[in-house]
Write a protein that holds these residues in place. Structure first.
Motif, PDB file in Angstrom:
ATOM      1  N   VAL A 169       0.855  -1.181   0.000  1.00  0.00           N
ATOM      2  CA  VAL A 169       0.000   0.000   0.000  1.00  0.00           C
ATOM      3  C   VAL A 169       0.897   1.239   0.000  1.00  0.00           C
ATOM      4  O   VAL A 169       1.640   1.483   0.952  1.00  0.00           O
ATOM      5  CB  VAL A 169      -0.940   0.018   1.219  1.00  0.00           C
ATOM      6  N   ALA A 170       0.825   2.027  -1.081  1.00  0.00           N
ATOM      7  CA  ALA A 170       1.662   3.220  -1.208  1.00  0.00           C
ATOM      8  C   ALA A 170       1.010   4.441  -0.565  1.00  0.00           C
ATOM      9  O   ALA A 170       1.670   5.285   0.036  1.00  0.00           O
ATOM     10  CB  ALA A 170       1.966   3.496  -2.679  1.00  0.00           C
ATOM     11  N   ILE A 171      -0.321   4.546  -0.724  1.00  0.00           N
ATOM     12  CA  ILE A 171      -1.088   5.676  -0.214  1.00  0.00           C
ATOM     13  C   ILE A 171      -2.331   5.129   0.460  1.00  0.00           C
ATOM     14  O   ILE A 171      -2.968   4.204  -0.061  1.00  0.00           O
ATOM     15  CB  ILE A 171      -1.522   6.622  -1.356  1.00  0.00           C
ATOM     16  N   SER A 172      -2.705   5.715   1.602  1.00  0.00           N
ATOM     17  CA  SER A 172      -3.859   5.203   2.328  1.00  0.00           C
ATOM     18  C   SER A 172      -4.822   6.326   2.708  1.00  0.00           C
ATOM     19  O   SER A 172      -4.442   7.278   3.402  1.00  0.00           O
ATOM     20  CB  SER A 172      -3.401   4.474   3.595  1.00  0.00           C
ATOM     21  N   GLU A 173      -6.065   6.217   2.227  1.00  0.00           N
ATOM     22  CA  GLU A 173      -7.158   7.114   2.624  1.00  0.00           C
ATOM     23  C   GLU A 173      -6.744   8.590   2.571  1.00  0.00           C
ATOM     24  O   GLU A 173      -6.932   9.342   3.529  1.00  0.00           O
ATOM     25  CB  GLU A 173      -7.647   6.764   4.032  1.00  0.00           C
ATOM     26  N   LEU A 174      -6.197   8.994   1.436  1.00  0.00           N
ATOM     27  CA  LEU A 174      -5.687  10.355   1.273  1.00  0.00           C
ATOM     28  C   LEU A 174      -6.778  11.272   0.735  1.00  0.00           C
ATOM     29  O   LEU A 174      -7.386  10.980  -0.289  1.00  0.00           O
ATOM     30  CB  LEU A 174      -4.495  10.343   0.307  1.00  0.00           C
ATOM     31  N   THR A 175      -7.016  12.369   1.441  1.00  0.00           N
ATOM     32  CA  THR A 175      -8.016  13.340   1.025  1.00  0.00           C
ATOM     33  C   THR A 175      -7.450  14.750   1.144  1.00  0.00           C
ATOM     34  O   THR A 175      -6.899  15.107   2.188  1.00  0.00           O
ATOM     35  CB  THR A 175      -9.286  13.236   1.891  1.00  0.00           C
ATOM     36  N   PHE A 176      -7.555  15.519   0.077  1.00  0.00           N
ATOM     37  CA  PHE A 176      -7.224  16.943   0.147  1.00  0.00           C
ATOM     38  C   PHE A 176      -7.864  17.652  -1.035  1.00  0.00           C
ATOM     39  O   PHE A 176      -8.260  17.028  -2.019  1.00  0.00           O
ATOM     40  CB  PHE A 176      -5.713  17.201   0.191  1.00  0.00           C
ATOM     41  N   VAL A 177      -7.984  18.968  -0.921  1.00  0.00           N
ATOM     42  CA  VAL A 177      -8.546  19.776  -2.002  1.00  0.00           C
ATOM     43  C   VAL A 177      -7.582  20.901  -2.344  1.00  0.00           C
ATOM     44  O   VAL A 177      -6.799  21.349  -1.505  1.00  0.00           O
ATOM     45  CB  VAL A 177      -9.925  20.366  -1.636  1.00  0.00           C
ATOM     46  N   ILE A 178      -7.636  21.327  -3.592  1.00  0.00           N
ATOM     47  CA  ILE A 178      -6.870  22.487  -4.060  1.00  0.00           C
ATOM     48  C   ILE A 178      -7.847  23.422  -4.743  1.00  0.00           C
ATOM     49  O   ILE A 178      -8.633  22.996  -5.596  1.00  0.00           O
ATOM     50  CB  ILE A 178      -5.749  22.074  -5.030  1.00  0.00           C
ATOM     51  N   GLU A 179      -7.793  24.679  -4.377  1.00  0.00           N
ATOM     52  CA  GLU A 179      -8.658  25.670  -5.003  1.00  0.00           C
ATOM     53  C   GLU A 179      -7.972  26.256  -6.233  1.00  0.00           C
ATOM     54  O   GLU A 179      -6.742  26.235  -6.345  1.00  0.00           O
ATOM     55  CB  GLU A 179      -9.015  26.776  -4.013  1.00  0.00           C
TER      56      GLU A 179
END
Length: 254
Positions: free
Chosen positions: A21-31
């Motif tokens: 698993v390289a990335i887990s449950e990643l959340t972000f936003v960019i405006e």
């Protein structure tokens, strides 16, 4: 509605024997118009995140949306600038810059003139008939930036584009790239190992933990630093304080 929404993505690499698993449950936003940096220890999945946003891979779970449209494959809305310039040595600088337009059937007179204008802005108009091996590393990266901007992407992904350059050239390119993107109100996501570069160029710095990559902390860069050039940020009295804070946090995840 966020410009870019990375929503609960997990990505794993599978072999016959195991799954990593390289990335887990990643959340972000960019405006729209923001410049965000991803910072973290080696192996935290920074470049994988860019590949997923570019549509080169699909996340194992979760979704990525640009302007509320799910990214499922590479598209013209996303430009990708890498550490290596990948210029074709048998093509002139002008031909290299027009390649994206040609491949996407956008090689109109208007777009060609706009791209030549970019070359001029980057101080490269006098070498447009030259070949890549006749240029310095910094000049080649400027060509790569022109090629990336030529197709007018909405989002730019920058994967350590200055890391192979000498320090003086790197500082000059930081200023040039930052001013170019700000003038055109472009949205950008930078992957870097350089804390100073992240502070100098970004609106926010997203710090990832490693194995697997998760968001550990997000650092907001103060407005008075965002409003000046990267070189001026590095010489600001506040720079050392922000550097130390991020350094100590990053050390905890190494």
């Amino acid at each position: 509605m966020s410009f870019l929404h990375v929503d609960s993505i997990t990505h794993a690499y599978f072999t016959k024997e195991s799954a990593k698993v390289a990335i887990s449950e990643l959340t972000f936003v960019i405006e729209e118009g923001e410049f965000i940096s991803l910072l973290g220890p080696s192996g935290c999945g920074k470049s994988t995140i860019l590949s997923l946003i570019a549509g080169l891979q699909q996340p194992t779970t979760g979704t990525i949306k640009l302007k509320n449209k799910k990214i499922t494959s590479p598209n013209n809305q996303v430009g990708y600038m890498l550490q290596q310039d990948y210029l074709f040595p048998w093509k002139t600088i002008e031909e290299n810059c027009m390649l994206g337009l040609k491949l996407t059937n956008q090689l109109t007179v208007e777009n060609k003139e706009r791209t030549l204008g970019f070359l001029d802005e980057m101080g490269l108009s006098d070498v447009k008939k030259a070949y890549p091996n006749q240029l310095s590393g910094g000049m080649r990266q400027r060509v790569a930036l022109v090629r990336t901007l030529a197709t007018q992407p909405d989002l730019l992904l920058l994967d350590e584009p200055f890391s192979a350059l000498d320090y003086q050239t790197k500082l000059k390119l930081e200023n040039l790239v930052a001013s170019t993107l700000k003038t055109r109100k472009k949205t950008a996501l930078l992957v870097t190992h350089d804390i100073g570069e992240a502070i100098a160029m970004s609106d926010r710095v997203v710090l990832l933990s490693k194995h697997p990559g998760k968001i550990a902390r997000v650092f907001e860069i103060p407005k008075h630093l965002r409003d000046i050039t990267p070189f001026e940020v590095r010489n600001s009295p506040d720079f050392g304080m922000h550097f130390q804070t991020i350094w100590e946090e990053l050390e905890a995840y190494e």
